[in-house]
Design a protein around this motif. Sequence first.
Motif, PDB file in Angstrom:
ATOM      1  N   HIS A 268       0.846  -1.192   0.000  1.00  0.00           N
ATOM      2  CA  HIS A 268       0.000   0.000   0.000  1.00  0.00           C
ATOM      3  C   HIS A 268       0.882   1.243   0.000  1.00  0.00           C
ATOM      4  O   HIS A 268       1.792   1.366   0.815  1.00  0.00           O
ATOM      5  N   MET A 269       0.571   2.194  -0.880  1.00  0.00           N
ATOM      6  CA  MET A 269       1.397   3.383  -1.008  1.00  0.00           C
ATOM      7  C   MET A 269       1.383   4.238   0.260  1.00  0.00           C
ATOM      8  O   MET A 269       2.375   4.907   0.572  1.00  0.00           O
ATOM      9  N   ASN A 270       0.289   4.215   1.013  1.00  0.00           N
ATOM     10  CA  ASN A 270       0.237   5.054   2.219  1.00  0.00           C
ATOM     11  C   ASN A 270       1.174   4.555   3.322  1.00  0.00           C
ATOM     12  O   ASN A 270       1.394   5.246   4.319  1.00  0.00           O
ATOM     13  N   GLU A 271       1.753   3.358   3.151  1.00  0.00           N
ATOM     14  CA  GLU A 271       2.710   2.838   4.130  1.00  0.00           C
ATOM     15  C   GLU A 271       4.142   3.266   3.818  1.00  0.00           C
ATOM     16  O   GLU A 271       5.061   3.012   4.602  1.00  0.00           O
ATOM     17  N   TRP A 272       4.341   3.923   2.661  1.00  0.00           N
ATOM     18  CA  TRP A 272       5.691   4.203   2.200  1.00  0.00           C
ATOM     19  C   TRP A 272       6.528   5.053   3.159  1.00  0.00           C
ATOM     20  O   TRP A 272       7.716   4.747   3.379  1.00  0.00           O
ATOM     21  N   PRO A 273       6.014   6.142   3.755  1.00  0.00           N
ATOM     22  CA  PRO A 273       6.869   6.947   4.657  1.00  0.00           C
ATOM     23  C   PRO A 273       7.481   6.122   5.788  1.00  0.00           C
ATOM     24  O   PRO A 273       8.668   6.265   6.103  1.00  0.00           O
ATOM     25  N   GLU A 274       6.653   5.233   6.402  1.00  0.00           N
ATOM     26  CA  GLU A 274       7.189   4.414   7.503  1.00  0.00           C
ATOM     27  C   GLU A 274       8.205   3.399   6.980  1.00  0.00           C
ATOM     28  O   GLU A 274       9.246   3.163   7.615  1.00  0.00           O
ATOM     29  N   VAL A 298       3.584  -0.082  -6.047  1.00  0.00           N
ATOM     30  CA  VAL A 298       2.590  -0.986  -5.466  1.00  0.00           C
ATOM     31  C   VAL A 298       2.659  -2.310  -6.216  1.00  0.00           C
ATOM     32  O   VAL A 298       2.522  -2.342  -7.443  1.00  0.00           O
TER      33      VAL A 298
END
Length: 606
Positions: A268-274, A298
Amino acid sequence: MNAVDHSLHAHKKGDAKHSHSKEVSNQNLLLIALVLTLGFSGVEAAAAYFAGSLALISDAGHMVTDAAALGLALLAQIIARRPPSPKHSFGFGRAEALAAFVNGIAMLALVAWIVGEAVTRFFTPHQVDGLTVTIVAAVGLLMNIVVAWVLSHDKKSVNTRAALVHVMGDLLGSVGALAAGLVIQLTGWMPVDALLSIFVSLLILKSTFSILRESYHFLMEGVPLHIDYLEVGSDLKKVFGVLAVHDLHVWEMTPSFPALIGHIEIEHMNEWPEIMARINTMLLDKHGIDHVTLQPEVAGIDDQHTHDEHLNDEIKKSNVVHQGDTFFVTCTSPDGPHRMAYHAWGNPSNPKVLVCVHGLTRRGSDFKTLAEAMSQDYYVVCPDVVGRGDSDRLKNPMLYAVPQYVADMASLIKQLGVSQVDWFGTSMGGLIGMVYASMPNNPIRRMLINDVGPRIEPEAIKRLGSYVGQPFLFNNRADALARLNQICTSFGSHTPEEWEIYNGPMLVQKEGLWVMHYDPDISVPFASVNPILAKAREMAMWHAFKQIHIPMLIVRGGESDLLSAKTVAEMCKVNPYIRSIEIPGVGHAPAFVKPEQVALAKEFFS
């Protein structure tokens, strides 16, 4: 319009901690060393001329080149301080490595001249003033010790260390000259002057070659010598949230500043920062890499993976499900068009396609058990490679080779209308997959290679030659099947029912006799391979294998005579994208009709 936009070079929070402007070592160190060396070189050169000493001349020559080397190193550091520009976005830090390389070449030339002159003096001895040599060499030795001590305070810069090699060479030259002066004073033996000159010159070659190797490696953008590329790739794949890694590159933008770029597959792209934060911490703490540029992707987005609910709904709406149905694709060859048959299981609307390609004398039906198990998740396509099964036979038997097979597979995938496929290749099918996956813009997303590698063992070639294309004629099917089962004993232990599923389709009836399904002429190019051609093909396959940047699983039969454990280890060493597994009690090659083997494939492709 030509004004420099400094914001392009600036770093923000989360970027690398250093600037592209090179953090050079203390230039004052080089300046002090330059003044001392250049000043004394004139004194020593004059003394060498009047004393007639080659050892002293070589030491003076060392000091002159030292001064030039120090001047070049100083100039390189001044250039390296220049900030990035529109034409040099990384700055000028590489000037130091270039200077080090030039200094190394100069040192080699000097050594060659001294050795040549020394050899000449063995045949035409010169008179040497031992006392003058001793005094001047002693003073030179002290001065070189001071210069070496000054430069040793900067151990990070390859440029400064290259200059230090020059100085250490000169220091050794002073020791040699001092020893020569003392021997001449005490014994009057003049050849010692030339002998010690050669000895000192040879001593400094090791350091010179080390500097040349390091600077050349850096200039060619090699992986930093202190970093293990394969370990970096492995550690990246272990970071929580990372599904796959490809297009990975590690190099040094400027000396002592390693950099890394690559592509990371995530769910999932929204997990990228972590995930990126975890990657940055791991790379800095474990490998010392703080300049990291990664592109997140993704997983499966290009092939419209089953995360697309709308697509899943469309698949469910379709009532078409194939159960081993046979279709044909028209392919081309230098001899004209031909048809290749393929057998399909599952829903043709499924964008997830698994292509299963068989071995040298086999056909697509080999994968019936596997295809039935995978067809709920995949549209499984199992071609009969040309010359086998229901496919056409070629007029020119020399076309029965991997290049033609790869071209046919490309035609098949084009007809399927998909942009990506997964690949299961047994033996020859694995070789076809490796070559295909090494090509630019190929459609293979991940690949299971069943018991084959770039190197094929001679014992296996001999075994294959004992039956491929040889007469196979039986009056009744039972005898033919028994003989074929005997040939295939290396595939592992199977029940009569499993042998029927696996080997039954290999037999066809022709003019009242039971024969093999394939064109006997497939053995023609196989039999024409000589040791030289085999080695050339092996080298080509290793090159292709190293170009593959997708997840791979290498399956080896524990008793395989075709794929050795040594070859598997080498494959894992040269390509960071693979893992391997060995199936005990099986030779070449696991048949994947056993439930545990099918489960292994399902786990890899899930």
